[in-house]
Scaffold this active site. Structure first.
Site, PDB file in Angstrom:
ATOM      1  N   VAL A   1       0.082   6.134   5.758  1.00 52.22           N
ATOM      2  CA  VAL A   1      -0.934   5.985   6.807  1.00 52.22           C
ATOM      3  C   VAL A   1      -0.481   4.903   7.783  1.00 52.22           C
ATOM      4  CG1 VAL A   1      -3.317   5.256   7.302  1.00 52.22           C
ATOM      5  CG2 VAL A   1      -2.848   6.688   5.311  1.00 52.22           C
TER       6      VAL A   1
ATOM      7  N   ALA B   1       0.552  -0.389   8.412  1.00 61.36           N
ATOM      8  CA  ALA B   1       0.756   0.898   7.740  1.00 61.36           C
ATOM      9  C   ALA B   1       0.740   0.670   6.231  1.00 61.36           C
ATOM     10  CB  ALA B   1       2.080   1.513   8.173  1.00 61.36           C
ATOM     11  N   LYS B   2       0.668   1.714   5.478  1.00 63.97           N
ATOM     12  CA  LYS B   2       0.752   1.601   4.017  1.00 63.97           C
ATOM     13  C   LYS B   2       1.096   2.974   3.459  1.00 63.97           C
ATOM     14  CE  LYS B   2       0.099  -1.686   0.935  1.00 63.97           C
ATOM     15  NZ  LYS B   2       0.344  -3.107   1.108  1.00 63.97           N
ATOM     16  N   GLY B   3       1.722   2.991   2.285  1.00 62.76           N
ATOM     17  CA  GLY B   3       2.050   4.275   1.661  1.00 62.76           C
ATOM     18  C   GLY B   3       1.805   4.203   0.175  1.00 62.76           C
TER      19      GLY B   3
ATOM     20  N   ASP C   1       5.577  -2.746  -2.692  1.00 64.23           N
ATOM     21  CA  ASP C   1       4.199  -3.112  -3.026  1.00 64.23           C
ATOM     22  C   ASP C   1       4.096  -2.900  -4.535  1.00 64.23           C
ATOM     23  OD1 ASP C   1       1.516  -3.800  -1.693  1.00 64.23           O
ATOM     24  OD2 ASP C   1       0.944  -2.119  -2.928  1.00 64.23           O
TER      25      ASP C   1
END
Ligand code: NAD
Length: 424
Positions: free
Chosen positions: A68, A113-115, A154
């Site tokens: 995202v 953003a992040k996944g 992460d």
């Protein structure tokens, strides 16, 4: 089936509701118009991928992953990739927006953003993890890139994961592109100072807070929850800077010494015994009570939701330096404010990590690497400056530090959106 409404405590502990509460408070105080509120509250792009991976025994399994990009108004998306069984699109969305505000608070030219991939890494072999990482990368390859979206480690991902992503991306580009991810091994374009960066950032802002409160660092007693990357590094660097780290709290116990713990020895002790308890340089104390010790600085650096309406009134620290993401619930903020605790909010206190990730990206793009002293000096400049901006904003607008940090961040992103204008 009748679903029960979530209890007040469940609602309080929901990090997405907490993020929303803080966003709304800052947006209201900034008088953001409805249109801009919608732009800032909505993720710009969301990708869901379902992809097959061959397991070691020859079976095929299908995994689901997300990426995202909440905002790319100020630069490429920036944010980690997590591997966990309970990853949801909602969670990834919220974490992506968190990254937007964090990058804006320290004024680095990234969006948020992040996944994530839904999987249980403990049940996968190293080869399975590699195949999963490479296929996930191939699935999101049009989404990421040094100019568009730069992932990082992460939960349950690390330097090795970043090396696989970098290699997969580079194979498709037909040349090496180190700047596509940060948090890489030093030998593959990683940056000096990255492992210490988040803990170092906590030290820098804590020293600034002590200065504001007119306290001498040598007299400062520090309690740290979590002795991992952030807490362990913060403890080591704070002790080295002359602060008294009087207590470390871990999952399996807490250790206390009123004169200050010898942190290098405690790290050694944990390496040898697997635990911080029974350390000869300190005494074991109740881990559930240790967070309420009388101290100058409390650094929650373990996990989210440790300070809630149930216990905030018992915190006796003068400064709360949020090393972890989301350690304080939104409902507990008010109690801390009433008690006049000086809060250094997570989006500022732990932004040292993303700041040195930014340095890594800059160095990769330049192909010219800095020594550790230069990395640390530039980190210090950014952290000191950002701390000053947030605290002065709080004073000027008569809000608490957290609201100030969100207001500074929202204002910067809104300004970038306005300057760019709306395409078509
Ligand atoms: P980590 O896994 O290295 O360390 C966390 C430590 O906390 C572990 O040692 C664990 O045993 C301990 N812990 C877990 N639950 C605990 C509890 N209830 N009481 C006491 N100790 C407990 O993780 P990390 O990278 O240090 O991250 C910690 C927090 O900081 C997370 O919220 C993370 O999102 C945030 N953070 C990390 C970075 C980074 O650069 N690593 C950057 C920004 C924010």
């Amino acid at each position: 089936m009748i679903l029960e409404a979530p209890s007040a405590l469940e609602q309080e502990l929901n990090p997405w509701l907490a993020a929303e509460a803080r966003f709304n408070e800052a947006a209201r105080r900034l008088n953001l118009d409805d249109g801009m509120r919608k732009v800032l509250a909505t993720p710009a792009r969301e990708l869901t991928v379902h992809f097959p991976v061959t397991l070691d025994d020859g079976r095929l399994e299908v995994f689901t992953g997300y990426r995202v990009q909440h905002s790319i108004a100020r630069g490429p998306g920036k944010g980690g990739i997590r591997f966990a069984p309970d990853v949801t699109l909602d969670e990834v969305r919220a974490l992506a927006s968190w990254m937007t505000w964090k990058c804006a608070v320290v004024n680095i030219p990234f969006g948020g953003a992040k996944g994530g991939v839904i999987c249980d890494p403990r049940l996968l072999s190293q080869f399975e993890l590699e195949r999963l990482t490479r296929r996930y990368t191939a699935e999101i390859i049009d989404f990421i890139g040094p100019e568009s979206d730069v992932p990082a480690p992460d939960m349950n991902t690390n330097e090795q994961t970043m090396a696989w992503i970098m290699d997969t991306y580079s194979m498709h580009q037909r040349h090496t592109v180190t700047a596509v991810v940060t948090g890489k091994p030093l030998d593959l374009g990683g940056s000096q100072g990255r492992p210490e960066a988040t803990g170092r950032g906590c030290l820098i802002v804590s020293l600034q807070a002590l200065k504001r409160l007119g306290k001498n660092p040598e007299d400062a007693r520090v309690v740290i929850q979590g002795f991992g990357n952030v807490g362990g590094m913060a403890a080591k660097l704070m002790a080295r800077a002359g602060l008294k780290v009087v207590c470390i709290i871990e999952c399996d116990g807490a250790v206390y010494n009123k004169e200050g713990l010898n942190i290098p020895k405690l790290l050694e002790h944990r390496k040898e015994t697997g635990s911080i308890t029974d350390f000869e340089g300190g005494e074991n104390i109740d881990k559930d009570e240790a967070m309420f010790l009388d101290c100058d600085i409390l650094v929650p650096a373990a996990k989210e939701n440790v300070i809630t309406t149930q216990n905030a009134a018992r915190i006796r620290a003068k400064i709360l330096c949020e090393g972890a993401n989301g350690p304080t619930t939104a409902a507990a903020d008010e109690i801390l404010a009433e008690r006049k605790i000086f809060v250094i909010p997570d989006i500022l206190a732990n932004a040292g990590g993303v700041t040195v990730s930014y340095f890594e990206w800059v160095q990769d793009r330049q192909g010219f690497f800095w020594n550790e002293a230069l990395v640390n000096k530039r980190l210090e400049e950014i952290m000191v400056n950002s701390f000053g901006v947030v605290v002065e904003y709080a004073q000027k607008h008569n809000v608490n530090n957290r609201t100030a940090a969100y207001m500074v961040a929202l204002d910067r992103v809104a300004f970038a959106v306005k300057l760019r204008g709306i395409y078509a």
